[in-house]
Design a protein around this motif. Structure first.
Motif, PDB file in Angstrom:
ATOM      1  N   ALA A  27      51.256  10.544  52.165  1.00 52.96           N
ATOM      2  CA  ALA A  27      52.332   9.914  51.409  1.00 52.96           C
ATOM      3  C   ALA A  27      53.267   9.143  52.331  1.00 52.96           C
ATOM      4  O   ALA A  27      54.471   9.096  52.123  1.00 52.96           O
ATOM      5  CB  ALA A  27      53.074  10.991  50.639  1.00 52.96           C
ATOM      6  N   ARG A  30      56.875  11.255  56.498  1.00 48.88           N
ATOM      7  CA  ARG A  30      57.773  12.172  55.801  1.00 48.88           C
ATOM      8  C   ARG A  30      58.214  13.280  56.752  1.00 48.88           C
ATOM      9  O   ARG A  30      57.384  13.965  57.338  1.00 48.88           O
ATOM     10  CB  ARG A  30      57.032  12.798  54.623  1.00 48.88           C
ATOM     11  CG  ARG A  30      57.942  13.148  53.474  1.00 48.88           C
ATOM     12  CD  ARG A  30      57.157  13.770  52.365  1.00 48.88           C
ATOM     13  NE  ARG A  30      56.690  12.806  51.394  1.00 48.88           N
ATOM     14  CZ  ARG A  30      56.149  13.172  50.238  1.00 48.88           C
ATOM     15  NH1 ARG A  30      56.015  14.440  49.931  1.00 48.88           N
ATOM     16  NH2 ARG A  30      55.750  12.254  49.377  1.00 48.88           N
ATOM     17  N   HIS A  66      58.940  15.388  46.140  1.00 48.90           N
ATOM     18  CA  HIS A  66      59.373  16.731  45.740  1.00 48.90           C
ATOM     19  C   HIS A  66      59.880  17.582  46.912  1.00 48.90           C
ATOM     20  O   HIS A  66      60.222  18.745  46.719  1.00 48.90           O
ATOM     21  CB  HIS A  66      58.222  17.453  45.038  1.00 48.90           C
ATOM     22  CG  HIS A  66      57.005  17.531  45.892  1.00 48.90           C
ATOM     23  ND1 HIS A  66      56.119  16.503  46.005  1.00 48.90           N
ATOM     24  CD2 HIS A  66      56.551  18.509  46.696  1.00 48.90           C
ATOM     25  CE1 HIS A  66      55.152  16.837  46.835  1.00 48.90           C
ATOM     26  NE2 HIS A  66      55.396  18.061  47.274  1.00 48.90           N
ATOM     27  N   MET A  83      48.143   2.046  47.677  1.00 45.89           N
ATOM     28  CA  MET A  83      48.713   2.600  48.907  1.00 45.89           C
ATOM     29  C   MET A  83      48.254   1.709  50.070  1.00 45.89           C
ATOM     30  O   MET A  83      47.199   1.064  49.975  1.00 45.89           O
ATOM     31  CB  MET A  83      48.188   4.013  49.158  1.00 45.89           C
ATOM     32  CG  MET A  83      48.439   4.966  48.018  1.00 45.89           C
ATOM     33  SD  MET A  83      50.185   5.314  47.862  1.00 45.89           S
ATOM     34  CE  MET A  83      50.217   5.908  46.196  1.00 45.89           C
ATOM     35  N   GLY A 352      44.951  13.236  47.480  1.00 43.04           N
ATOM     36  CA  GLY A 352      45.664  12.000  47.884  1.00 43.04           C
ATOM     37  C   GLY A 352      45.333  10.895  46.908  1.00 43.04           C
ATOM     38  O   GLY A 352      44.169  10.648  46.597  1.00 43.04           O
ATOM     39  N   ASN A 372      48.319  18.547  39.879  1.00 44.54           N
ATOM     40  CA  ASN A 372      49.773  18.604  40.048  1.00 44.54           C
ATOM     41  C   ASN A 372      50.533  17.618  39.154  1.00 44.54           C
ATOM     42  O   ASN A 372      51.758  17.565  39.185  1.00 44.54           O
ATOM     43  CB  ASN A 372      50.156  18.404  41.520  1.00 44.54           C
ATOM     44  CG  ASN A 372      49.733  17.039  42.068  1.00 44.54           C
ATOM     45  OD1 ASN A 372      49.605  16.066  41.329  1.00 44.54           O
ATOM     46  ND2 ASN A 372      49.505  16.977  43.372  1.00 44.54           N
ATOM     47  N   HIS A 374      49.948  14.070  38.876  1.00 45.29           N
ATOM     48  CA  HIS A 374      50.012  12.659  39.267  1.00 45.29           C
ATOM     49  C   HIS A 374      48.745  11.960  38.783  1.00 45.29           C
ATOM     50  O   HIS A 374      47.650  12.340  39.159  1.00 45.29           O
ATOM     51  CB  HIS A 374      50.116  12.527  40.790  1.00 45.29           C
ATOM     52  CG  HIS A 374      50.373  11.112  41.232  1.00 45.29           C
ATOM     53  ND1 HIS A 374      51.309  10.784  42.164  1.00 45.29           N
ATOM     54  CD2 HIS A 374      49.829   9.944  40.840  1.00 45.29           C
ATOM     55  CE1 HIS A 374      51.335   9.477  42.336  1.00 45.29           C
ATOM     56  NE2 HIS A 374      50.436   8.950  41.542  1.00 45.29           N
ATOM     57  N   SER A 500      47.019  21.263  54.746  1.00 40.03           N
ATOM     58  CA  SER A 500      47.768  20.268  53.972  1.00 40.03           C
ATOM     59  C   SER A 500      47.912  18.989  54.785  1.00 40.03           C
ATOM     60  O   SER A 500      48.045  19.029  56.000  1.00 40.03           O
ATOM     61  CB  SER A 500      49.149  20.838  53.648  1.00 40.03           C
ATOM     62  OG  SER A 500      50.046  19.788  53.378  1.00 40.03           O
ATOM     63  N   THR A 502      50.451  16.989  54.097  1.00 40.71           N
ATOM     64  CA  THR A 502      51.873  16.618  53.986  1.00 40.71           C
ATOM     65  C   THR A 502      52.822  17.702  54.514  1.00 40.71           C
ATOM     66  O   THR A 502      54.003  17.456  54.667  1.00 40.71           O
ATOM     67  CB  THR A 502      52.261  16.361  52.513  1.00 40.71           C
ATOM     68  OG1 THR A 502      51.940  17.523  51.755  1.00 40.71           O
ATOM     69  CG2 THR A 502      51.553  15.164  51.944  1.00 40.71           C
ATOM     70  N   GLU A 503      52.301  18.912  54.741  1.00 40.61           N
ATOM     71  CA  GLU A 503      53.163  19.988  55.233  1.00 40.61           C
ATOM     72  C   GLU A 503      52.444  20.730  56.348  1.00 40.61           C
ATOM     73  O   GLU A 503      51.213  20.698  56.425  1.00 40.61           O
ATOM     74  CB  GLU A 503      53.462  21.005  54.104  1.00 40.61           C
ATOM     75  CG  GLU A 503      54.320  20.466  52.996  1.00 40.61           C
ATOM     76  CD  GLU A 503      54.461  21.496  51.878  1.00 40.61           C
ATOM     77  OE1 GLU A 503      55.121  22.527  52.079  1.00 40.61           O
ATOM     78  OE2 GLU A 503      53.877  21.278  50.798  1.00 40.61           O
TER      79      GLU A 503
HETATM   80  C1  16G Z   1      51.297  13.840  48.131  1.00 36.99           C
HETATM   81  C2  16G Z   1      50.190  13.023  47.504  1.00 36.99           C
HETATM   82  C3  16G Z   1      49.452  13.842  46.464  1.00 36.99           C
HETATM   83  C4  16G Z   1      48.965  15.160  47.052  1.00 36.99           C
HETATM   84  C5  16G Z   1      50.120  15.914  47.690  1.00 36.99           C
HETATM   85  C6  16G Z   1      49.686  17.177  48.415  1.00 36.99           C
HETATM   86  C7  16G Z   1      50.227  10.622  47.020  1.00 36.99           C
HETATM   87  C8  16G Z   1      51.011   9.507  46.387  1.00 36.99           C
HETATM   88  N1  16G Z   1      50.759  11.838  46.894  1.00 36.99           N
HETATM   89  O1  16G Z   1      52.308  14.092  47.197  1.00 36.99           O
HETATM   90  O2  16G Z   1      48.368  13.081  46.019  1.00 36.99           O
HETATM   91  O3  16G Z   1      48.394  15.973  46.069  1.00 36.99           O
HETATM   92  O4  16G Z   1      50.760  15.054  48.621  1.00 36.99           O
HETATM   93  O5  16G Z   1      48.846  16.859  49.494  1.00 36.99           O
HETATM   94  O6  16G Z   1      49.175  10.408  47.595  1.00 36.99           O
HETATM   95  P1  16G Z   1      48.435  17.958  50.560  1.00 36.99           P
HETATM   96  O7  16G Z   1      47.735  19.060  49.807  1.00 36.99           O
HETATM   97  O8  16G Z   1      47.510  17.252  51.523  1.00 36.99           O
HETATM   98  O9  16G Z   1      49.699  18.454  51.202  1.00 36.99           O
END
Ligand code: 16G
Ligand code: ZN
Length: 530
Positions: A27, A30, A66, A83, A352, A372, A374, A500, A502-503
């Motif tokens: 994303a 971040r 979020h 994207m 993603g 989730n 989206h 993950s 994103t985290e």
């Molecule tokens: C971001 C992604 C989403 C994904 C979430 C968890 C976009 C616009 N958003 O919000 O698609 O489900 O991260 O990703 O792509 P993760 O499990 O890799 O942390």
């Protein structure tokens, strides 16, 4: 442009103050907001280069969706609303992490490698969410854009999907819609009102719902929508911006915790929705008379839409190839329903949105949703053209023309540029209205398998690598065998472990037939992850 004009870069105000490397992830960038100023400045520079390469307007959105209030983030939006292209994610990561003294040479390198014509005008469309840190970060981005002589079109506080819409409309010169927020509200709300005509309620369907806005930008957008929707839909807004952003509220919280949000006036068996901090995700839920919580997530929304579109295509005697795209987090029951009852192809891709969006483009009508919440629906241009012709074709019956006209309005109601919580809400409301269903009736389409998701902190998440859209661990050796062994003991059991994007955590997802087995299944799997 001659390179000597880069002499004001880097800007002393936006030097790189943190030595930790940061990655352009799923994303965008971040992290903690106070570590992002130089990142925004450099992303401003990059947005100009990207705009020149594509000879089109580029979007720059400041949000951390979020995540907690103290985080923030930035992502670039490509000209058709997609994207940022993967090869440019790597360029972005490199540009953001170089030392200040190497910034100019890195820009020169990008210009050369990508063969950028610096005399082309660059337009960057900017927007931000409601976070306190967002204005400062926007200033940094604007300084970057201006340093490379780009033109800034700032739309202020907008939802992420609104910015995608604005980028697409700017680039398609009104083909998709008017490139203003007014244009966005008019397009979606007019289509919604038209399908509903004068009949606001229908059967079990009552045109009223409760909405949890996560104390984010969605609250502003919903209030604006209310002006355009008039009396056609009553929306009671909670968490409308006075509380803490995303704190114990919003779509992510409600989906993961499987409880109603805080500060929410629960009404028994009443249709309720939660959107996330930048309004690109939505889940429905209700609490029954026994205090049991029920969630209707992205899978339930996707199947509802797929079924309705299939019905309308049948009624209008139009035949297109429908497809549904999910990720591994989709409930097994939803996939069974899509394949066996709806008889529509279901494809599973990596987590993603870019993966889902790209796959959905392969179908005439591609529906994509993450569990989730989206997701959206993509219609090929040729499909839209055929439907338009069907609406006015005198050789078609009144029924066929009516169904085609409904389809056309539904297309206008959908923000095809990206998943959009509010557009999705209007669509779900339209379908429930057409069917005369309340939320309980909708829930009965299929029963979700009991499921759970947990986050695990591990020493180094990169030790775990996966294949097969994130469902099979390749490393550490032996982990997948251990998981398979555990899962085989459970009826309709499925479980996977992935780091993950994103985290800094590892996610474990599990589902099985019996609710009483679920905790044991996920705990056993967690015990072999280290
Ligand atoms: C971001 C992604 C989403 C994904 C979430 C968890 C976009 C616009 N958003 O919000 O698609 O489900 O991260 O990703 O792509 P993760 O499990 O890799 O942390
Ligand atoms: Zn979001």
């Amino acid at each position: 442009m001659e390179y000597f004009q880069l002499k004001n870069i880097p800007n002393v105000k936006y030097t790189r103050k943190y030595s930790d490397n940061i990655q352009y992830g799923t994303a965008g960038f971040r992290t903690k907001a106070n570590a992002l100023e130089h990142v925004l400045y450099r992303m401003g520079l990059l947005a100009v280069l990207r705009s020149k390469v594509k000879n089109a307007a580029i979007g720059l959105m400041i949000t951390a969706s979020h995540n907690i209030e103290s985080d923030n983030g930035v992502k670039l939006i490509d000209p058709a609303g997609e994207m940022l292209e993967a090869s440019w994610e790597r360029i972005a990561t490199n540009l953001v992490n170089v030392e200040d003294r190497n910034l100019v040479s890195t820009i020169k390198h990008i210009i050369k490698e990508e063969n950028i014509n610096m005399s082309v005008d660059a337009i960057v469309i900017t927007g931000r969410d409601t976070r306190e840190s967002s204005p400062t970060l926007l200033n940094a981005a604007v300084m970057g854009i201006k340093a490379l002589y780009g033109i800034v079109q700032d739309f202020g506080i907008v939802t992420t999907p609104q910015l995608h819409y604005l980028v697409v409309c700017t680039n398609t010169k009104s083909n998709y819609g008017d490139p203003t927020l007014h244009g966005y509200y008019v397009k979606l709300s007019e289509a919604f009102k038209y399908v509903r005509q004068k009949q606001i309620n229908n059967g079990q369907y009552v045109a009223e719902l409760l909405l949890d806005a996560a104390n984010g930008v969605g609250a502003i957008a919903v209030k604006e929508f209310q002006k355009y929707l008039g009396t056609t839909l009553a929306i009671n807004i909670y968490n409308d911006g006075y509380g803490k952003l995303n704190f114990m509220c919003g779509a992510d919280f409600v989906k993961v915790e499987q409880v109603p949000p805080v500060n929410f006036h629960v009404k028994r068996n009443f249709r309720s929705v939660s959107i996330d901090g930048d309004a690109d995700r939505i889940v429905y839920f209700y609490v029954d008379e026994y205090e049991k919580f029920h969630i209707l997530d992205g899978d339930k929304i996707a199947t509802l839409i797929a079924e309705y579109l299939k019905e309308l295509l049948k009624e209008s005697h139009l035949s297109f190839q429908l497809g549904l795209v999910q990720t591994a987090y989709a409930n097994g029951s939803s996939t069974d329903y899509i394949l066996n009852v709806l008889q529509i192809p279901a494809v599973c891709v990596s987590t993603g949105i870019k993966h889902l969006h790209n796959k959905a483009l392969e179908f005439d009508i591609g529906i994509y949703f993450e569990a989730n919440g989206h997701g959206t629906v993509l219609f090929k241009e040729t499909v839209i053209k055929t439907i338009k012709e069907a609406v006015t074709n005198p050789e078609r019956s009144t029924n066929e023309k009516e169904a085609a006209s409904k389809l056309l309005n539904i297309i206008n109601m959908i923000n095809q540029t990206v998943g959009d919580a509010l557009s999705d809400m209007l669509l779900v409301e339209t379908i429930l209205h057409a069917k005369g269903w309340d939320i309980m009736e909708w829930e009965k389409m299929y029963d979700d398998l009991p499921n759970k998701q947990i986050k695990m902190k591990v020493y180094d998440k990169s030790i775990i690598t996966t294949t097969n859209v994130g469902t099979q661990c390749i490393t550490p050796e032996g982990l997948q065998d251990a998981i398979d062994e555990i899962v085989s003991q459970y009826k309709r059991g499925r479980c996977f472990v992935r780091p993950s994007g994103t985290e800094d955590i590892v996610r474990i997802y599990a589902e099985c037939e019996n609710l009483c087995d679920l905790d044991k299944l996920i705990k056993d799997v967690a015990s072999v992850v280290y």
